[in-house]
Design a protein around this motif. Structure first.
Motif, PDB file in Angstrom:
ATOM      1  N   SER A  82       0.845  -1.200   0.000  1.00 45.59           N
ATOM      2  CA  SER A  82       0.000   0.000   0.000  1.00 45.59           C
ATOM      3  C   SER A  82       0.876   1.244   0.000  1.00 45.59           C
ATOM      4  O   SER A  82       1.823   1.330   0.787  1.00 45.59           O
TER       5      SER A  82
ATOM      6  N   GLU B 198      -8.410   4.415 -11.464  1.00 46.78           N
ATOM      7  CA  GLU B 198      -9.468   5.396 -11.747  1.00 46.78           C
ATOM      8  C   GLU B 198      -8.960   6.811 -11.524  1.00 46.78           C
ATOM      9  O   GLU B 198      -7.903   7.011 -10.918  1.00 46.78           O
TER      10      GLU B 198
ATOM     11  N   LEU C  11      -8.391   9.937  -9.824  1.00 46.37           N
ATOM     12  CA  LEU C  11      -8.418  10.236  -8.392  1.00 46.37           C
ATOM     13  C   LEU C  11      -9.115  11.558  -8.086  1.00 46.37           C
ATOM     14  O   LEU C  11      -9.634  11.757  -6.991  1.00 46.37           O
TER      15      LEU C  11
ATOM     16  N   SER D  80     -12.844  10.528  -8.128  1.00 43.04           N
ATOM     17  CA  SER D  80     -13.271   9.426  -7.263  1.00 43.04           C
ATOM     18  C   SER D  80     -13.297   9.809  -5.785  1.00 43.04           C
ATOM     19  O   SER D  80     -12.468  10.582  -5.317  1.00 43.04           O
ATOM     20  N   ARG D  81     -14.270   9.266  -5.070  1.00 44.69           N
ATOM     21  CA  ARG D  81     -14.328   9.464  -3.614  1.00 44.69           C
ATOM     22  C   ARG D  81     -13.783   8.240  -2.888  1.00 44.69           C
ATOM     23  O   ARG D  81     -13.777   8.197  -1.658  1.00 44.69           O
ATOM     24  N   LYS D  82     -13.342   7.264  -3.655  1.00 44.11           N
ATOM     25  CA  LYS D  82     -12.808   6.048  -3.041  1.00 44.11           C
ATOM     26  C   LYS D  82     -11.486   6.331  -2.347  1.00 44.11           C
ATOM     27  O   LYS D  82     -10.695   7.148  -2.829  1.00 44.11           O
ATOM     28  N   LEU D  83     -11.222   5.626  -1.271  1.00 43.01           N
ATOM     29  CA  LEU D  83     -10.001   5.858  -0.500  1.00 43.01           C
ATOM     30  C   LEU D  83      -8.958   4.751  -0.712  1.00 43.01           C
ATOM     31  O   LEU D  83      -7.804   4.924  -0.350  1.00 43.01           O
ATOM     32  N   ILE D  84      -9.387   3.644  -1.277  1.00 44.84           N
ATOM     33  CA  ILE D  84      -8.446   2.582  -1.625  1.00 44.84           C
ATOM     34  C   ILE D  84      -8.577   2.343  -3.126  1.00 44.84           C
ATOM     35  O   ILE D  84      -9.660   2.035  -3.613  1.00 44.84           O
ATOM     36  N   ILE D  85      -7.477   2.526  -3.834  1.00 47.65           N
ATOM     37  CA  ILE D  85      -7.516   2.509  -5.298  1.00 47.65           C
ATOM     38  C   ILE D  85      -6.548   1.451  -5.817  1.00 47.65           C
ATOM     39  O   ILE D  85      -5.359   1.477  -5.463  1.00 47.65           O
TER      40      ILE D  85
ATOM     41  N   ARG E 258      -1.441  -1.085  -4.275  1.00 43.69           N
ATOM     42  CA  ARG E 258      -2.636  -0.242  -4.234  1.00 43.69           C
ATOM     43  C   ARG E 258      -2.285   1.097  -3.602  1.00 43.69           C
ATOM     44  O   ARG E 258      -1.281   1.232  -2.883  1.00 43.69           O
TER      45      ARG E 258
ATOM     46  N   ILE F 145      -3.583   4.248  -1.111  1.00 50.46           N
ATOM     47  CA  ILE F 145      -4.588   4.654  -0.138  1.00 50.46           C
ATOM     48  C   ILE F 145      -4.506   6.170   0.007  1.00 50.46           C
ATOM     49  O   ILE F 145      -3.416   6.754   0.028  1.00 50.46           O
TER      50      ILE F 145
END
Ligand code: PRP
Length: 211
Positions: free
Chosen positions: A3, A28, A30, A33-38, A46, A48
């Protein structure tokens, strides 16, 4: 799985091309995106996404194996539990003392005035003024430091200056440099030993990309 902790904003924009050169492409966008793990294009790696101030903490405790953090944030954190193998030489700026235009900082210092200084960089500010023998009352802020001298909250601020546009737009001037800042690659000390086989090729690729 490796990570890498990254923060959005100034550092991310310059980190992504560097990571891409090292074969790590986010799966994706960044910014959107609202994701915190990509996930990334590199197997077993990955990203974070954390707050800039939290990058050293995630790496210290091993919740992230690697991270990209400003040397300003590392100084505030203290750097325990992390190796700093690489100055990425990106996101360069300067940590500076700034005051309202018209405020005679040099004279205030000469006269031994006790200054009120607003900053989010308490550690760096404390060390700087102590080394100069200037008496200060530090006021912790979390952002928009430029407002402090304009509203009477403080005589001076300690903040990052890149283009100088933010200071200029708010009628402030930089009067002293505290440190040159750049982004550093940091590595969890235990992970570096235990996951060396996975981490070393990534480090080597980043070293090449940062040249
Ligand atoms: C920094 C700093 C200033 C600005 C200076 O904020 O706090 O506000 O950049 O840049 P300039 O000299 O190019 O105008 P940053 O963008 O890092 O976000 P922050 O407010 O979260 O610290």
């Amino acid at each position: 799985m490796i990570s890498i902790a990254l923060s959005k904003g100034r550092i991310l924009d310059e980190s992504l091309p560097l990571l891409e050169s090292a074969g790590v492409v986010a799966s994706e966008n960044l910014d959107a995106s609202r994701k915190l793990i990509i996930a990334t294009s590199r197997a077993g790696v990955r990203l974070i996404i954390v707050r800039a101030t939290d990058v050293p903490t995630y790496v210290q405790y091993g919740a992230a194996d690697l991270g990209i953090a400003g040397s300003d944030m590392l100084a505030e954190h203290g750097g325990s539990g992390v190796y700093q193998p690489l100055d990425l030489r990106i996101a360069r700026c300067r940590l500076m003392v700034a005051v309202r235009k018209g405020f005679d900082y040099a004279q205030a210092v000469r006269q031994g005035a006790r200054l009120r200084v607003a900053t989010k960089y308490l550690q760096a500010a404390r060390e700087h003024f102590a080394a100069k023998g200037v008496h200060v009352d530090l006021i912790k802020l979390y952002g928009s430091m430029e407002l402090a001298p304009l509203t009477g909250l403080a005589d001076a601020i300690v903040d990052l200056v890149s283009t100088g546009n933010t200071l200029r737009a708010n009628g402030l001037v930089a009067v002293e440099e505290i440190a040159q800042i750049s982004a550093r690659l940091i590595v969890n000390q235990a992970a570096y030993k235990l996951k060396r086989a996975e981490i070393q090729p990534l480090l080597d690729a980043l070293v090449r990309a940062a040249r």
